[in-house]
Design an enzyme around this catalytic site. Structure first.
Site, mmCIF file in Angstrom:
data_model
loop_
_atom_site.group_PDB
_atom_site.id
_atom_site.type_symbol
_atom_site.label_atom_id
_atom_site.label_comp_id
_atom_site.label_asym_id
_atom_site.label_seq_id
_atom_site.Cartn_x
_atom_site.Cartn_y
_atom_site.Cartn_z
ATOM 1 N N ILE A 8 1.560 -8.753 -5.538
ATOM 2 C CA ILE A 8 1.698 -10.152 -5.658
ATOM 3 C C ILE A 8 -0.310 -10.314 -5.148
ATOM 4 O O ILE A 8 -0.551 -10.370 -4.109
ATOM 5 C CB ILE A 8 1.707 -11.384 -5.155
ATOM 6 C CG1 ILE A 8 3.193 -11.545 -5.863
ATOM 7 C CG2 ILE A 8 0.983 -12.596 -6.207
ATOM 8 C CD1 ILE A 8 4.067 -11.964 -4.915
ATOM 9 N N GLU A 9 -1.552 -9.711 -6.249
ATOM 10 C CA GLU A 9 -2.804 -9.696 -5.659
ATOM 11 C C GLU A 9 -3.372 -11.186 -5.843
ATOM 12 O O GLU A 9 -2.775 -11.842 -6.011
ATOM 13 C CB GLU A 9 -3.424 -9.344 -6.833
ATOM 14 C CG GLU A 9 -2.618 -7.920 -6.564
ATOM 15 C CD GLU A 9 -3.742 -6.170 -7.622
ATOM 16 O OE1 GLU A 9 -4.500 -7.082 -8.450
ATOM 17 O OE2 GLU A 9 -3.498 -5.392 -7.397
ATOM 18 N N GLU A 23 6.809 -3.979 -2.424
ATOM 19 C CA GLU A 23 8.230 -3.406 -1.434
ATOM 20 C C GLU A 23 8.467 -4.563 -0.652
ATOM 21 O O GLU A 23 9.752 -4.539 -0.027
ATOM 22 C CB GLU A 23 8.050 -1.882 -1.144
ATOM 23 C CG GLU A 23 8.349 -0.628 -1.725
ATOM 24 C CD GLU A 23 5.686 0.065 -2.121
ATOM 25 O OE1 GLU A 23 5.576 -1.428 -3.005
ATOM 26 O OE2 GLU A 23 5.995 1.053 -2.279
HETATM 27 N N1 THU Z 1 0.538 -1.366 -3.593
HETATM 28 C C1 THU Z 1 2.317 -1.760 -4.168
HETATM 29 O O1 THU Z 1 2.713 -3.074 -4.184
HETATM 30 N N2 THU Z 1 2.829 -1.054 -3.483
HETATM 31 C C2 THU Z 1 2.206 -0.102 -3.016
HETATM 32 O O2 THU Z 1 3.329 1.043 -1.560
HETATM 33 C C3 THU Z 1 0.957 0.962 -2.573
HETATM 34 C C4 THU Z 1 -0.060 -1.263 -3.652
HETATM 35 C C5 THU Z 1 0.324 -2.536 -5.186
HETATM 36 C C6 THU Z 1 -0.848 -3.249 -3.574
HETATM 37 C C7 THU Z 1 -2.079 -3.205 -5.023
HETATM 38 O O3 THU Z 1 -1.251 -4.637 -5.821
HETATM 39 C C8 THU Z 1 -2.409 -2.032 -5.902
HETATM 40 O O4 THU Z 1 -0.344 -1.535 -5.543
HETATM 41 C C9 THU Z 1 -2.888 -1.259 -5.914
HETATM 42 O O5 THU Z 1 -3.281 -0.822 -4.709
#
Ligand code: THU
Length: 136
Positions: free
Chosen positions: A49-50, A61
């Protein structure tokens, strides 16, 4: 012949593929899905979720792990993580995993559901700082 370990892995990967569809990723366009199995047999899903304030973003995770822990499920067994290309959990997620189970099984798959890597937390975060590190 049935293989419970393989069945567990395939099921978690499929659930993570579904969870990935819920990712909110207007900035990176890199959706991640996670499916976490607890030792009691429950499954918790997560997606990344950004946020417009980029560092506030939460990974898939940690979403899944925090959902489980906040529901009283602290004993984690396995997690499947699905990305387009089989990306591995980031350092922050590894640290959160280490808190709850250094032997956590980790299944990393691509968006087709193909297993890219199968590992354990302690193998991808050697020398981790965990709860025992605080004991004198
Ligand atoms: N991201 C994850 O959800 N899990 C990870 O272990 C690596 C990165 C997400 C964060 C961000 O929304 C996108 O991937 C790009 O970095």
């Amino acid at each position: 012949m049935t293989n419970p370990e393989k069945d567990e892995r395939s099921a978690l990967i499929q659930i993570a593929i579904e969870a990935r569809k819920k990712a909110y990723v207007p900035y990176s366009h890199y959706p991640v899905g996670a499916a976490l199995l607890t030792k009691s047999g429950k499954i918790f899903t997560g997606a990344n979720i950004e946020n417009a304030a980029f560092p506030v973003t939460i990974c898939a995770e940690r979403t899944a792990i925090f959902k489980a822990v906040s529901e009283g499920e602290l004993e984690l067994e396995a997690i499947a993580v699905v990305t387009k290309n089989g990306g591995t959990p980031c350092g922050s997620c590894r640290q959160v995993m280490a808190e709850f189970n250094p032997e956590l099984k980790i299944y990393i798959a691509n968006e087709k559901g193909e297993l890219v890597q199968e590992t354990q937390l302690k193998d991808i975060l050697p020398g981790y700082f965990g709860p025992k590190s605080l004991v004198p």
